[in-house]
Design a protein around this motif. Structure first.
Motif, PDB file in Angstrom:
ATOM      1  N   THR A  49     -25.660 -45.170  28.788  1.00  0.00           N
ATOM      2  CA  THR A  49     -26.019 -43.831  28.313  1.00  0.00           C
ATOM      3  C   THR A  49     -25.564 -42.830  29.373  1.00  0.00           C
ATOM      4  N   ASN A  50     -25.598 -41.561  29.038  1.00  0.00           N
ATOM      5  CA  ASN A  50     -25.181 -40.541  29.994  1.00  0.00           C
ATOM      6  C   ASN A  50     -26.083 -40.522  31.225  1.00  0.00           C
ATOM      7  N   GLU A  51     -27.375 -40.769  30.999  1.00  0.00           N
ATOM      8  CA  GLU A  51     -28.337 -40.774  32.097  1.00  0.00           C
ATOM      9  C   GLU A  51     -28.012 -41.903  33.088  1.00  0.00           C
ATOM     10  N   GLU A  52     -27.706 -43.084  32.557  1.00  0.00           N
ATOM     11  CA  GLU A  52     -27.358 -44.229  33.411  1.00  0.00           C
ATOM     12  C   GLU A  52     -26.039 -43.973  34.147  1.00  0.00           C
ATOM     13  N   MET A  53     -25.095 -43.350  33.438  1.00  0.00           N
ATOM     14  CA  MET A  53     -23.781 -43.071  34.021  1.00  0.00           C
ATOM     15  C   MET A  53     -23.900 -42.133  35.214  1.00  0.00           C
ATOM     16  N   ALA A  54     -24.762 -41.128  35.099  1.00  0.00           N
ATOM     17  CA  ALA A  54     -24.945 -40.150  36.182  1.00  0.00           C
ATOM     18  C   ALA A  54     -25.420 -40.849  37.465  1.00  0.00           C
ATOM     19  N   GLN A  55     -26.311 -41.826  37.318  1.00  0.00           N
ATOM     20  CA  GLN A  55     -26.807 -42.580  38.485  1.00  0.00           C
ATOM     21  C   GLN A  55     -25.677 -43.376  39.134  1.00  0.00           C
ATOM     22  N   ILE A  56     -24.885 -44.041  38.299  1.00  0.00           N
ATOM     23  CA  ILE A  56     -23.778 -44.855  38.815  1.00  0.00           C
ATOM     24  C   ILE A  56     -22.781 -43.977  39.579  1.00  0.00           C
ATOM     25  N   VAL A  57     -22.427 -42.835  39.000  1.00  0.00           N
ATOM     26  CA  VAL A  57     -21.460 -41.924  39.629  1.00  0.00           C
ATOM     27  C   VAL A  57     -21.974 -41.464  41.004  1.00  0.00           C
ATOM     28  N   ALA A  58     -23.234 -41.087  41.075  1.00  0.00           N
ATOM     29  CA  ALA A  58     -23.806 -40.595  42.340  1.00  0.00           C
ATOM     30  C   ALA A  58     -23.824 -41.686  43.402  1.00  0.00           C
ATOM     31  N   VAL A  59     -24.287 -42.876  43.034  1.00  0.00           N
ATOM     32  CA  VAL A  59     -24.399 -43.976  44.009  1.00  0.00           C
ATOM     33  C   VAL A  59     -23.011 -44.464  44.437  1.00  0.00           C
ATOM     34  N   TYR A  60     -22.066 -44.496  43.507  1.00  0.00           N
ATOM     35  CA  TYR A  60     -20.712 -44.965  43.832  1.00  0.00           C
ATOM     36  C   TYR A  60     -20.086 -44.083  44.914  1.00  0.00           C
ATOM     37  N   GLU A  61     -20.177 -42.778  44.731  1.00  0.00           N
ATOM     38  CA  GLU A  61     -19.547 -41.871  45.696  1.00  0.00           C
ATOM     39  C   GLU A  61     -20.225 -41.958  47.063  1.00  0.00           C
ATOM     40  N   GLU A  62     -21.538 -42.096  47.041  1.00  0.00           N
ATOM     41  CA  GLU A  62     -22.291 -42.212  48.289  1.00  0.00           C
ATOM     42  C   GLU A  62     -21.898 -43.500  49.030  1.00  0.00           C
ATOM     43  N   ARG A  63     -21.723 -44.562  48.267  1.00  0.00           N
ATOM     44  CA  ARG A  63     -21.447 -45.880  48.863  1.00  0.00           C
ATOM     45  C   ARG A  63     -19.999 -46.023  49.334  1.00  0.00           C
ATOM     46  N   TYR A  64     -19.058 -45.484  48.562  1.00  0.00           N
ATOM     47  CA  TYR A  64     -17.638 -45.713  48.865  1.00  0.00           C
ATOM     48  C   TYR A  64     -16.886 -44.451  49.305  1.00  0.00           C
ATOM     49  N   GLN A  65     -17.604 -43.348  49.441  1.00  0.00           N
ATOM     50  CA  GLN A  65     -16.997 -42.099  49.935  1.00  0.00           C
ATOM     51  C   GLN A  65     -15.785 -41.663  49.111  1.00  0.00           C
ATOM     52  N   ARG A  66     -15.815 -42.012  47.848  1.00  0.00           N
ATOM     53  CA  ARG A  66     -14.727 -41.601  46.953  1.00  0.00           C
ATOM     54  C   ARG A  66     -15.302 -41.481  45.551  1.00  0.00           C
ATOM     55  N   PRO A  67     -14.981 -40.409  44.826  1.00  0.00           N
ATOM     56  CA  PRO A  67     -15.528 -40.291  43.463  1.00  0.00           C
ATOM     57  C   PRO A  67     -15.029 -41.431  42.572  1.00  0.00           C
ATOM     58  N   LEU A  68     -15.931 -41.959  41.759  1.00  0.00           N
ATOM     59  CA  LEU A  68     -15.578 -43.050  40.841  1.00  0.00           C
ATOM     60  C   LEU A  68     -14.433 -42.636  39.915  1.00  0.00           C
ATOM     61  N   ALA A  69     -14.489 -41.403  39.394  1.00  0.00           N
ATOM     62  CA  ALA A  69     -13.453 -40.941  38.452  1.00  0.00           C
ATOM     63  C   ALA A  69     -12.077 -40.941  39.104  1.00  0.00           C
ATOM     64  N   GLU A  70     -12.049 -40.540  40.367  1.00  0.00           N
ATOM     65  CA  GLU A  70     -10.770 -40.473  41.090  1.00  0.00           C
ATOM     66  C   GLU A  70     -10.177 -41.870  41.288  1.00  0.00           C
ATOM     67  N   GLN A  71     -11.018 -42.796  41.717  1.00  0.00           N
ATOM     68  CA  GLN A  71     -10.520 -44.163  41.937  1.00  0.00           C
ATOM     69  C   GLN A  71     -10.080 -44.792  40.615  1.00  0.00           C
ATOM     70  N   MET A  72     -10.863 -44.559  39.581  1.00  0.00           N
ATOM     71  CA  MET A  72     -10.549 -45.135  38.270  1.00  0.00           C
ATOM     72  C   MET A  72      -9.234 -44.587  37.721  1.00  0.00           C
ATOM     73  N   CYS A  73      -8.991 -43.303  37.941  1.00  0.00           N
ATOM     74  CA  CYS A  73      -7.747 -42.676  37.471  1.00  0.00           C
ATOM     75  C   CYS A  73      -6.528 -43.313  38.118  1.00  0.00           C
TER      76      CYS A  73
END
Length: 320
Positions: free
Chosen positions: A118-142
């Motif tokens: 869901t969008n709510e779950e996605m928002a959590q993943i995006v925030a934690v991913y960037e914090e953990r890997y210092q790179r936005p998830l969308a950028e790496q995925m692209c």
């Protein structure tokens, strides 16, 4: 259809984190390791309780529980136990990162994690991913995907999907179904942008209505349309969204079946689904698996795994 998720792992009650920490330390101290004790303690507790045990263990013994577990365990059994010790969102972020690391990309893993949220779950993943890997998830995925598949995943990751608090709209569902029909079956070729827009923007309850309206309008299911109109990763991603809208448990049951079917076992998928869904809907997935494939998930896992790895997974599955 209202989806009723039933987990296999719940909070243990009564719960004594200090006692659990002592048991785990004793299981790993000296020569040899008592793997069964580790399974009994960690599988029998919820993730939140495991985090409490980890904190108590560190305070009591001045040691990191996860480091100790990594030192004592090995192979796929270690993957299961270390996975259980990670907070759920962090665990999924680690899986996403691994799917995009090195040469090649595991598109099926991206689909399984991103298209089912869901969008709510996605928002959590995006925030934690960037914090953990210092790179936005969308950028790496692209940088790891291409074409309309990349476009769809980018829309999902950037959080354009309506939240669960958005009321469903029957008139809009009729309109969206008509747009999908015009973009696919009603024309030569396919307008993937239209499919991407609707599949990534509408909430899951809204999409359920859209798919019903689509069948009314075209006489075909949306799955049939996607099969005719899409190929490769985009087809897989669209299908995942449709399956999760209709029944997340059936989607994950199918993924588990494919992970164990044929020569060899896709252990990474087997572990990821059983660990990540254990506190959400693993009991429901077990029921769906048996309904679809006429055998228990427990028996399938027992046939494909062995040793402590098998004991850990079957403990997560709960009673056969």
């Amino acid at each position: 259809m209202d989806y009723k998720p039933v987990p296999t792992v719940k909070d243990a009650a009564p719960f004594d984190a200090a006692q659990d920490a002592q048991v785990l330390r004793a299981a790993m101290k000296g020569f040899g390791t008592d793997e069964q004790e580790i399974i009994d303690v960690l599988v029998g507790r919820s993730n939140q309780q495991r985090q409490t045990i980890k904190a108590v263990y560190e305070a009591e013994f001045e040691r990191d529980l996860v480091d100790d577990l990594k030192d004592e365990l090995g192979g796929k059994f270690e993957d299961v136990i270390v996975g259980l010790m990670m907070p759920p969102v962090e665990y999924l972020c680690k899986q996403l990162h691994a799917a995009m690391a090195g040469i090649g990309t595991e598109e099926a893993t991206l689909v399984e994690i991103l298209c089912t949220k869901t969008n709510e779950e996605m928002a959590q993943i995006v925030a934690v991913y960037e914090e953990r890997y210092q790179r936005p998830l969308a950028e790496q995925m692209c940088s790891e995907t291409s074409g309309f598949f990349r476009r769809l995943l980018t829309l999902i990751v950037t959080g354009v999907r309506d939240g669960l608090d958005t009321p469903v709209d029957v008139d809009q569902a009729k309109e969206q179904a008509a747009q999908l029909y015009s973009a696919g079956e009603a024309k030569l070729g396919t307008d993937e942008e239209v499919f991407n827009r609707i599949m990534s923007h509408a909430s899951f309850p809204q999409l359920r209505l859209v798919f019903e309206e689509y069948k009314e309008l075209s006489g075909q299911t949306i799955e049939q349309a996607i099969k005719h109109e899409m190929s490769d990763e985009l087809h897989e991603a669209m299908n995942a969204i449709v399956e999760c809208v209709q029944s997340p448990a059936a989607f994950f049951a199918n993924r588990l079946y494919k992970a164990m079917n044929g020569a060899g076992t896709d252990d990474a998928t087997l572990i990821r689904i059983i660990v990540s869904r254990s506190e959400i809907d693993l009991e429901t997935i077990k029921q769906e698996f048996e309904r679809i494939y006429n055998r228990t998930l427990h028996s399938a896992v027992v046939a494909e795994t062995s040793g402590d790895y098998k004991r850990a997974l079957t403990a997560l599955l709960g009673s056969a």
